[in-house]
Design a protein around this motif. Structure first.
Motif, PDB file in Angstrom:
ATOM      1  N   UNK A  96      42.376  38.291  35.493  1.00 35.95           N
ATOM      2  CA  UNK A  96      42.119  37.514  36.710  1.00 35.95           C
ATOM      3  C   UNK A  96      42.924  38.117  37.848  1.00 35.95           C
ATOM      4  N   UNK A  97      42.485  37.875  39.067  1.00 41.84           N
ATOM      5  CA  UNK A  97      43.146  38.448  40.238  1.00 41.84           C
ATOM      6  C   UNK A  97      44.130  37.461  40.845  1.00 41.84           C
ATOM      7  N   UNK A  98      45.295  37.971  41.180  1.00 39.99           N
ATOM      8  CA  UNK A  98      46.274  37.162  41.872  1.00 39.99           C
ATOM      9  C   UNK A  98      45.954  37.165  43.374  1.00 39.99           C
ATOM     10  N   UNK A  99      46.726  36.427  44.156  1.00 42.34           N
ATOM     11  CA  UNK A  99      46.466  36.365  45.595  1.00 42.34           C
ATOM     12  C   UNK A  99      46.660  37.721  46.261  1.00 42.34           C
ATOM     13  N   UNK A 100      47.406  38.601  45.620  1.00 43.49           N
ATOM     14  CA  UNK A 100      47.607  39.930  46.177  1.00 43.49           C
ATOM     15  C   UNK A 100      46.485  40.891  45.829  1.00 43.49           C
ATOM     16  N   UNK A 101      45.572  40.488  44.945  1.00 37.36           N
ATOM     17  CA  UNK A 101      44.504  41.377  44.496  1.00 37.36           C
ATOM     18  C   UNK A 101      43.122  40.987  45.021  1.00 37.36           C
ATOM     19  N   UNK A 102      42.940  39.738  45.420  1.00 38.31           N
ATOM     20  CA  UNK A 102      41.631  39.341  45.947  1.00 38.31           C
ATOM     21  C   UNK A 102      41.450  39.906  47.356  1.00 38.31           C
ATOM     22  N   UNK A 103      40.181  40.038  47.708  1.00 43.47           N
ATOM     23  CA  UNK A 103      39.884  40.674  48.986  1.00 43.47           C
ATOM     24  C   UNK A 103      39.959  39.661  50.132  1.00 43.47           C
ATOM     25  N   UNK A 104      40.453  40.132  51.283  1.00 49.22           N
ATOM     26  CA  UNK A 104      40.501  39.286  52.484  1.00 49.22           C
ATOM     27  C   UNK A 104      41.840  38.593  52.635  1.00 49.22           C
ATOM     28  N   UNK A 105      41.894  37.706  53.646  1.00 49.84           N
ATOM     29  CA  UNK A 105      43.112  36.937  53.869  1.00 49.84           C
ATOM     30  C   UNK A 105      44.222  37.694  54.556  1.00 49.84           C
ATOM     31  N   UNK A 106      43.861  38.714  55.315  1.00 50.62           N
ATOM     32  CA  UNK A 106      44.893  39.514  55.966  1.00 50.62           C
ATOM     33  C   UNK A 106      45.565  38.823  57.146  1.00 50.62           C
TER      34      UNK A 106
END
Length: 208
Positions: A51-61
Motif C-alpha cells: 500500500x502507498x503511504x502519504x509520501x507515495x501517492x500522487x498529488x497533494x503538493x
C-alpha cells in the motif's frame, strides 16, 4: 508394530508389511501438527502486497487552503490519510512470511500425520505402481480397484512420470514422490496410497 495389508494394482491382497513403531506408531500430537501446517502455509505466502503511504501517492503538493480564516479545519495536503485517495496508515508492505521451525518439531509432525493415517485405516500400501504410458483412465481404474473414492495422496519412491501425468488430472488426487511428502498434503487428503518402496524410503529418513 502396525501391520498393513499390501495390494497390487488389481486390488488383490498379495501380502502384508510391518511398519516401524517410531514412524507409523507414535502418539498423534495435534498441537505440533497445527504448528507445522501454519509454518508451511506461511512459507507459501508470496508477501507481495503493498500500500502507498502519504509520501507515495500522487498529488497533494500544495496546501489545499490557507491555515486560518476559512472556518474549515486546517490541512496541509489532500493526500493525508484523512482524505479520500490519501495515503494508507500502517498498511501492508512487501515482506517475507517464512520463519524457521525446529527440525525435531517437523519430524514429529510428519510421524504424527503418518500415524494418524494408520490409526484411521486410511493408508493403502501397493506392491508396485508403474504405468507403461500416461493414461488417466488407468489410474482411475487402479484407484477404483483399491476402493479409493475420496481425496487421495499417491506416493511413489521416486518420481514416476507416467504415474504423475496419469493422476494429476483426477480431481482430489495428488501424485508425489516420497522425498516431497509433507504434513499439509497428508492432512489435506483423506487416503494415503503409497508403494512399498516409498514406505521403506520414508522409514529410512524418519527413523534416524
Amino acid at each position: 508394530m502396525p501391520t498393513v495389508a499390501v495390494y497390487n494394482t488389481n486390488g488383490e491382497r498379495v501380502g502384508e508389511i510391518h511398519l516401524q513403531d517410531e514412524v507409523f506408531g507414535v502418539p498423534v500430537h495435534m498441537s505440533v501438527l497445527h504448528d507445522v501446517v501454519v509454518w508451511q502455509l506461511a512459507g507459501r505466502r508470496r508477501g507481495t502486497h503493498d500500500t502507498r503511504t502519504r509520501g507515495e501517492v500522487r498529488g497533494g503538493g500544495r496546501k489545499p487552503w490557507r491555515q486560518k480564516g476559512t472556518g474549515r479545519a486546517r490541512h496541509g495536503s489532500i493526500r493525508s490519510p484523512l482524505w479520500r485517495k490519501g495515503g494508507i496508515v500502517f498498511g501492508p508492505h512487501p515482506r517475507d512470511y517464512s520463519y524457521r521451525l525446529p527440525r525435531k518439531v517437523r519430524r514429529l509432525a510428519m510421524k504424527s500425520a503418518l500415524s494418524a493415517k494408520v490409526q484411521d485405516g486410511k493408508i493403502v500400501v501397493l506392491e508396485d505402481l508403474k504405468l507403461e504410458q500416461p493414461r488417466t483412465k488407468d489410474m482411475i481404474r487402479i484407484l477404483g480397484n483399491l476402493k479409493v473414492n475420496d481425496k487421495a495422496l499417491v506416493v511413489t519412491a521416486d518420481r514416476e512420470e507416467n504415474v504423475f501425468k496419469s493422476a494429476r488430472n483426477i480431481p482430489g488426487v495428488k501424485p508425489m514422490a516420497a522425498d516431497s511428502l509433507n504434513v499439509y498434503d497428508l492432512l489435506a487428503h483423506n487416503t494415503l496410497v503409497i508403494t512399498r518402496d516409498a514406505v521403506t524410503r520414508v522409514q529410512e529418513v524418519l527413523a534416524r
